[in-house]
Design an enzyme around this catalytic site. Structure first.
Site, PDB file in Angstrom:
ATOM      1  N   ASP A  45       0.575  -1.099   0.084  1.00  0.00           N
ATOM      2  CA  ASP A  45      -0.032  -0.321  -0.250  1.00  0.00           C
ATOM      3  C   ASP A  45       1.081   1.270  -0.359  1.00  0.00           C
ATOM      4  O   ASP A  45       2.202   1.557   0.929  1.00  0.00           O
ATOM      5  CB  ASP A  45      -0.584   0.082   0.760  1.00  0.00           C
ATOM      6  CG  ASP A  45      -1.704   0.827   1.200  1.00  0.00           C
ATOM      7  OD1 ASP A  45      -2.029   2.186   0.900  1.00  0.00           O
ATOM      8  OD2 ASP A  45      -3.401   0.072   1.287  1.00  0.00           O
ATOM      9  N   SER A  91      -7.157   4.335  -1.316  1.00  0.00           N
ATOM     10  CA  SER A  91      -6.371   3.353  -1.198  1.00  0.00           C
ATOM     11  C   SER A  91      -7.883   1.990  -1.189  1.00  0.00           C
ATOM     12  O   SER A  91      -7.907   1.338  -1.989  1.00  0.00           O
ATOM     13  CB  SER A  91      -6.044   2.402  -0.007  1.00  0.00           C
ATOM     14  OG  SER A  91      -5.423   2.458   0.267  1.00  0.00           O
ATOM     15  N   ASP A 142     -10.371  -2.628   6.546  1.00  0.00           N
ATOM     16  CA  ASP A 142      -8.910  -1.728   6.193  1.00  0.00           C
ATOM     17  C   ASP A 142      -9.587  -2.217   4.845  1.00  0.00           C
ATOM     18  O   ASP A 142      -9.880  -2.990   4.208  1.00  0.00           O
ATOM     19  CB  ASP A 142      -7.576  -1.532   6.826  1.00  0.00           C
ATOM     20  CG  ASP A 142      -7.882   0.238   6.171  1.00  0.00           C
ATOM     21  OD1 ASP A 142      -8.358   0.603   6.038  1.00  0.00           O
ATOM     22  OD2 ASP A 142      -5.931   0.144   5.953  1.00  0.00           O
ATOM     23  N   THR A 144      -8.009  -2.180   1.546  1.00  0.00           N
ATOM     24  CA  THR A 144      -7.719  -2.843   0.572  1.00  0.00           C
ATOM     25  C   THR A 144      -8.234  -4.353   1.069  1.00  0.00           C
ATOM     26  O   THR A 144      -8.634  -4.810   0.143  1.00  0.00           O
ATOM     27  CB  THR A 144      -5.914  -3.135   0.633  1.00  0.00           C
ATOM     28  OG1 THR A 144      -5.323  -1.337   0.235  1.00  0.00           O
ATOM     29  CG2 THR A 144      -5.352  -4.068  -0.415  1.00  0.00           C
ATOM     30  N   GLU A 285      -1.227  -7.604   1.840  1.00  0.00           N
ATOM     31  CA  GLU A 285      -1.354  -6.012   1.548  1.00  0.00           C
ATOM     32  C   GLU A 285      -0.154  -6.194   3.118  1.00  0.00           C
ATOM     33  O   GLU A 285      -0.264  -5.923   4.112  1.00  0.00           O
ATOM     34  CB  GLU A 285      -2.423  -5.438   1.730  1.00  0.00           C
ATOM     35  CG  GLU A 285      -2.270  -4.127   2.325  1.00  0.00           C
ATOM     36  CD  GLU A 285      -3.593  -3.457   2.911  1.00  0.00           C
ATOM     37  OE1 GLU A 285      -3.634  -2.590   1.906  1.00  0.00           O
ATOM     38  OE2 GLU A 285      -3.949  -3.389   3.783  1.00  0.00           O
ATOM     39  N   ASP A 290       2.245   3.086   3.661  1.00  0.00           N
ATOM     40  CA  ASP A 290       1.756   3.892   3.150  1.00  0.00           C
ATOM     41  C   ASP A 290       1.494   5.364   4.169  1.00  0.00           C
ATOM     42  O   ASP A 290       1.738   6.648   4.594  1.00  0.00           O
ATOM     43  CB  ASP A 290       0.372   3.029   3.584  1.00  0.00           C
ATOM     44  CG  ASP A 290      -0.842   4.607   2.934  1.00  0.00           C
ATOM     45  OD1 ASP A 290      -0.554   4.944   1.686  1.00  0.00           O
ATOM     46  OD2 ASP A 290      -1.972   4.779   3.276  1.00  0.00           O
ATOM     47  N   HIS A 294       2.341   9.108   5.015  1.00  0.00           N
ATOM     48  CA  HIS A 294       1.768   9.465   5.471  1.00  0.00           C
ATOM     49  C   HIS A 294       2.451  10.727   6.129  1.00  0.00           C
ATOM     50  O   HIS A 294       1.169  11.914   6.559  1.00  0.00           O
ATOM     51  CB  HIS A 294       0.243   9.257   5.312  1.00  0.00           C
ATOM     52  CG  HIS A 294      -0.969   8.493   4.647  1.00  0.00           C
ATOM     53  ND1 HIS A 294      -1.178   8.966   3.866  1.00  0.00           N
ATOM     54  CD2 HIS A 294      -1.002   7.470   4.369  1.00  0.00           C
ATOM     55  CE1 HIS A 294      -2.044   8.752   3.026  1.00  0.00           C
ATOM     56  NE2 HIS A 294      -2.231   8.043   3.028  1.00  0.00           N
TER      57      HIS A 294
END
Length: 416
Positions: A45, A91, A142, A144, A285, A290, A294
């Site tokens: 991700d 996502s 979440d 994904t 994943e 990711d 962020h």
């Protein structure tokens, strides 16, 4: 009949025999070519090209290859969503595109632009008699993983997503974080509410005690490394954290510290799913890339990426032993506007969150590199895809993220 005529006849016969023999050889080769029985889709991700390069530089150096790069086929994937207000994807929309073959709005889980459910590749695999699994270092509900096993209009509806897993899509293996969404408020489950690393965490489920429901439906529930190692059920639910399996953006700081590693979860998922004689579909994943991008934490984004690459190596090891297994490695989008730069006394990006990170060592050398950022959000750049196994050649070139769904579904159907 003259000699020239005889020669022409003989030549024609020889050519005909050769063509028949060639056709038989080709037919034999086609019969021997392995079909796609198993599919392992691995999503880093937030992982764009620069993140993959930083992972490579820090792991194997300038001339080495990571497990995810050392694969025979490469493609580049367009990531834009069909959101009417913001084409840069989140996502949820990106995963829905890969899961269903349909572009949608940001925040959508398994539904199209009109909020209508669209069947996912995981659900199609289940109809083909295959085992299915979802593995992540994020909450198992979440964006994904959810996009492959649920259909809701808003990605934040995580308890509904969990219930849909149990009652509708029924993945055989579900491993990751997010226990808070499986228990109602006041029932902390096995992971205590208000932990020291993040006191804001606590059970907040809206659909009752879903762990108990999972047990009634035949899932073996595990919550730590020891229990996962002992688990031997055909259906496995593992929740190893209140929320994500790491911490980011909290007062206690950022930590990449999964209670159970992604490579270990991948191994256990493969061991469990491969018992199905019809094969399996598995999504793996790594969310940490990711999340750390962020908050512009390059060190932990790279560390999460290194763990992801180790999980890819486990999947490749399985695929080498099972020639009917397709492995795909891709990012859903890029996060942070991540850039690799040489050491420099000046920092063009200035102070604050987006200040340069580093320096970081280049493995097997005395060199270093700096990471710079342009945003704390997502970007619209294409992301690389690498693949190996039967049908992987169909993923070469440049294409939309929906193409991943289309190829996987065709290969699974042809392989049954």
């Amino acid at each position: 009949m003259n000699k020239r005529s005889w020669f022409g006849i003989v030549l024609a016969v020889v050519v005909a025999i050769a063509m028949v023999s060639f056709s038989q050889v080709r037919a034999g080769q086609a019969k021997q070519a392995p079909r796609t029985k198993n599919v392992i889709l691995m999503v880093g991700d937030g992982m764009g090209k620069a993140q993959r390069d930083a992972i490579r530089l820090s792991s194997v150096g300038l001339h080495g290859e990571t497990a995810m790069d050392n694969m025979p086929y490469t493609g580049y994937v367009h990531t834009n969503s069909a959101d009417p207000e913001e084409f840069v994807t989140d996502s949820a929309a990106a995963a829905t595109a890969m899961a269903t073959g349909v572009k949608t709005y940001n925040g959508a889980i398994g539904v199209d632009r009109h909020k209508k459910p669209v069947e996912t590749v995981l659900e199609k695999a289940k109809k083909l008699g295959k085992a299915t699994g979802l593995v992540t270092t994020s909450q198992v509900t979440d964006a994904t993983p959810a996009a492959f096993g649920a259909h809701v209009e808003d990605r934040d509806d995580q308890s509904r997503i969990a219930r849909q897993y149990l009652e509708n899509s029924r993945p055989d293996v579900i491993l990751g974080g997010g226990e808070d969404y499986w228990y109602p408020a006041g029932n902390s489950g096995r992971h205590p509410d208000r932990p020291a690393d993040d006191p804001s965490e606590g059970s907040k489920g809206t659909e009752g005690n879903l762990v108990e429901l999972a047990k009634k439906l035949g899932y073996q529930y595990v919550s730590d490394h020891r229990e996962l190692q002992k688990a031997n059920g055909a259906r496995l639910l593992g929740l190893f954290a209140n929320e994500e399996m790491f911490q980011y953006g909290t007062e206690a700081g950022d930590k990449y510290n999964p209670l159970v590693s992604l490579p270990e979860m991948t191994d256990r998922a493969l061991e469990t799913l491969s018992r199905n004689k019809n094969g399996f579909f598995l999504l793996v994943e790594e969310e940490g890339i990711d999340s750390m991008c962020h908050v512009n934490n390059a060190e932990l984004a790279i560390e999460a990426g290194r763990q992801f690459d180790r999980a890819v190596a486990r999947a490749k090891k399985f695929a080498r032993k099972h020639g009917d297994t397709l492995v795909i490695v891709v990012g859903d989008h890029e996060t942070g506007g991540f850039t690799i730069e040489p050491l420099d006394d000046s920092d063009e990006s200035g102070d604050g969150t987006s200040a340069e990170d580093g320096p970081f060592p280049v493995a097997k050398s005395n060199q270093q590199f700096i990471v710079d950022w342009t945003t704390e959000g997502h970007t619209a750049v294409d992301v690389p895809l690498t693949a190996m196994g039967p049908g992987a050649e169909r993923l070469q070139g440049v294409y939309e993220n929906t193409h991943i769904h289309d190829v996987v579904v065709k290969l699974m159907r042809a392989g049954n």
